[in-house]
Design an enzyme around this catalytic site. Structure first.
Site, PDB file in Angstrom:
ATOM      1  CE  LYS A 102      -4.381  -0.201   2.435  1.00 44.48           C
ATOM      2  NZ  LYS A 102      -5.024  -0.262   3.882  1.00 44.48           N
TER       3      LYS A 102
HETATM    4  C1  E4P Z   1      -8.800   0.653   3.947  1.00 44.59           C
HETATM    5  O1  E4P Z   1      -7.743  -0.188   3.254  1.00 44.59           O
HETATM    6  C2  E4P Z   1      -8.156   1.397   5.007  1.00 44.59           C
HETATM    7  O2  E4P Z   1      -7.280   0.447   5.898  1.00 44.59           O
HETATM    8  C3  E4P Z   1      -9.085   1.761   6.150  1.00 44.59           C
HETATM    9  O3  E4P Z   1     -10.468   1.493   5.669  1.00 44.59           O
HETATM   10  C4  E4P Z   1      -8.969   3.090   6.505  1.00 44.59           C
HETATM   11  O4  E4P Z   1     -10.227   3.491   7.364  1.00 44.59           O
HETATM   12  P1  E4P Z   1     -10.299   4.607   8.465  1.00 44.59           P
HETATM   13  O5  E4P Z   1     -10.811   5.604   7.746  1.00 44.59           O
HETATM   14  O6  E4P Z   1     -11.055   3.951   9.562  1.00 44.59           O
HETATM   15  O7  E4P Z   1      -8.869   4.732   8.837  1.00 44.59           O
END
Ligand code: E4P
Length: 241
Positions: A102
């Site tokens: 990522k």
């Molecule tokens: C997605 O890949 C992310 O890890 C995650 O959903 C981020 O979400 P948040 O807004 O709860 O930090």
């Protein structure tokens, strides 16, 4: 007991729900049900789940990758320095075949450099990239153009800014389809159970969900009442046998 993803699964890309956690017990539990198609993590999730130190991150990510193999697992770089990002991307993807990397769409001050890195990793290093922290269809389009395998839009955060995430997802679906771009749309940042279905309806390939949301998605009070009725009448049948 693990889940098998042979047969029909080999014939098509794995889309559906990705579990948004680094908790290995939760991952095993939901993987054994056969209902998840991958796992996503990020530095914040790892910290929240109690990982501390680089060796623990490596150990945990390897365990997750092994537990759900061949399903994909996203591991996020912890730096925005280009050389370190490249080194981490190579390292993470060497931990297991099913780990993808990522990378945020840009750094804390914006800039185009991360797109260069995404393009380099996908096209020259043969590393699958999940471009993350995106809030709009236009960001996702650029990431997909750069060659990203996954484009992650944070639906819950989009809604929190006062915009309708479903509109961005619909727009993105249309754009990727009309440009014939193979990137898979991940919608993350799920806040409500309803988000899961509404984002799939809007065109997401994948929705990420924390484990607690899946349990709420499954259990219905009227189903409980109906099951109680069946069991009660089943007892009567057995008593009269
Ligand atoms: C997605 O890949 C992310 O890890 C995650 O959903 C981020 O979400 P948040 O807004 O709860 O930090």
């Amino acid at each position: 007991m693990g889940s098998s993803y042979g047969g029909a699964f080999e014939m098509r890309a794995l889309t559906g729900i990705f579990l948004d956690t680094s908790n290995i017990d939760e991952i095993r539990k939901y993987h054994e049900l056969g209902i998840i198609r991958g796992v996503t993590t990020n530095p914040t999730i790892l910290v929240k789940d109690g990982a501390s130190g680089w060796s623990e991150v490596e150990r945990r990510c390897k365990r997750i990758a092994q537990a759900v193999s061949p399903l994909p697992v996203s591991v996020e770089v912890t730096t925005n320095h280009p050389d370190e990002m490249l080194a981490q991307a190579k390292l993470f993807s060497s931990w297991a075949d099913n780990i993808n990397v990522k990378i945020t769409v840009h750094g804390p001050e914006g800039g185009v450099e991360n797109l260069r890195m995404i393009h380099e990793l996908e096209t020259n290093q043969n590393i699958r990239i999940n471009v993350t922290a995106m809030m709009s269809a236009q960001q996702c389009l650029l990431a997909a153009m750069a060659g990203a395998t996954y484009v992650s839009i944070f639906g819950g955060r989009v809604n929190n800014m006062g915009y309708d995430s479903r509109q961005e997802i619909r727009r993105l679906r249309q754009l990727l389809d009309s440009f014939n771009l193979p990137a898979k749309i991940i919608v993350g940042s799920t806040r409500e159970v309803l988000n899961i279905i509404e984002w799939f309806e809007a065109g997401a390939d994948i929705v990420t969900a924390v484990p607690s949301l899946i349990e709420v998605m499954l259990v219905h009070p009227y189903s409980k009442e109906t099951v109680r009725m069946f069991l009660e009448d089943g007892r009567k049948l057995r008593a009269n046998a």
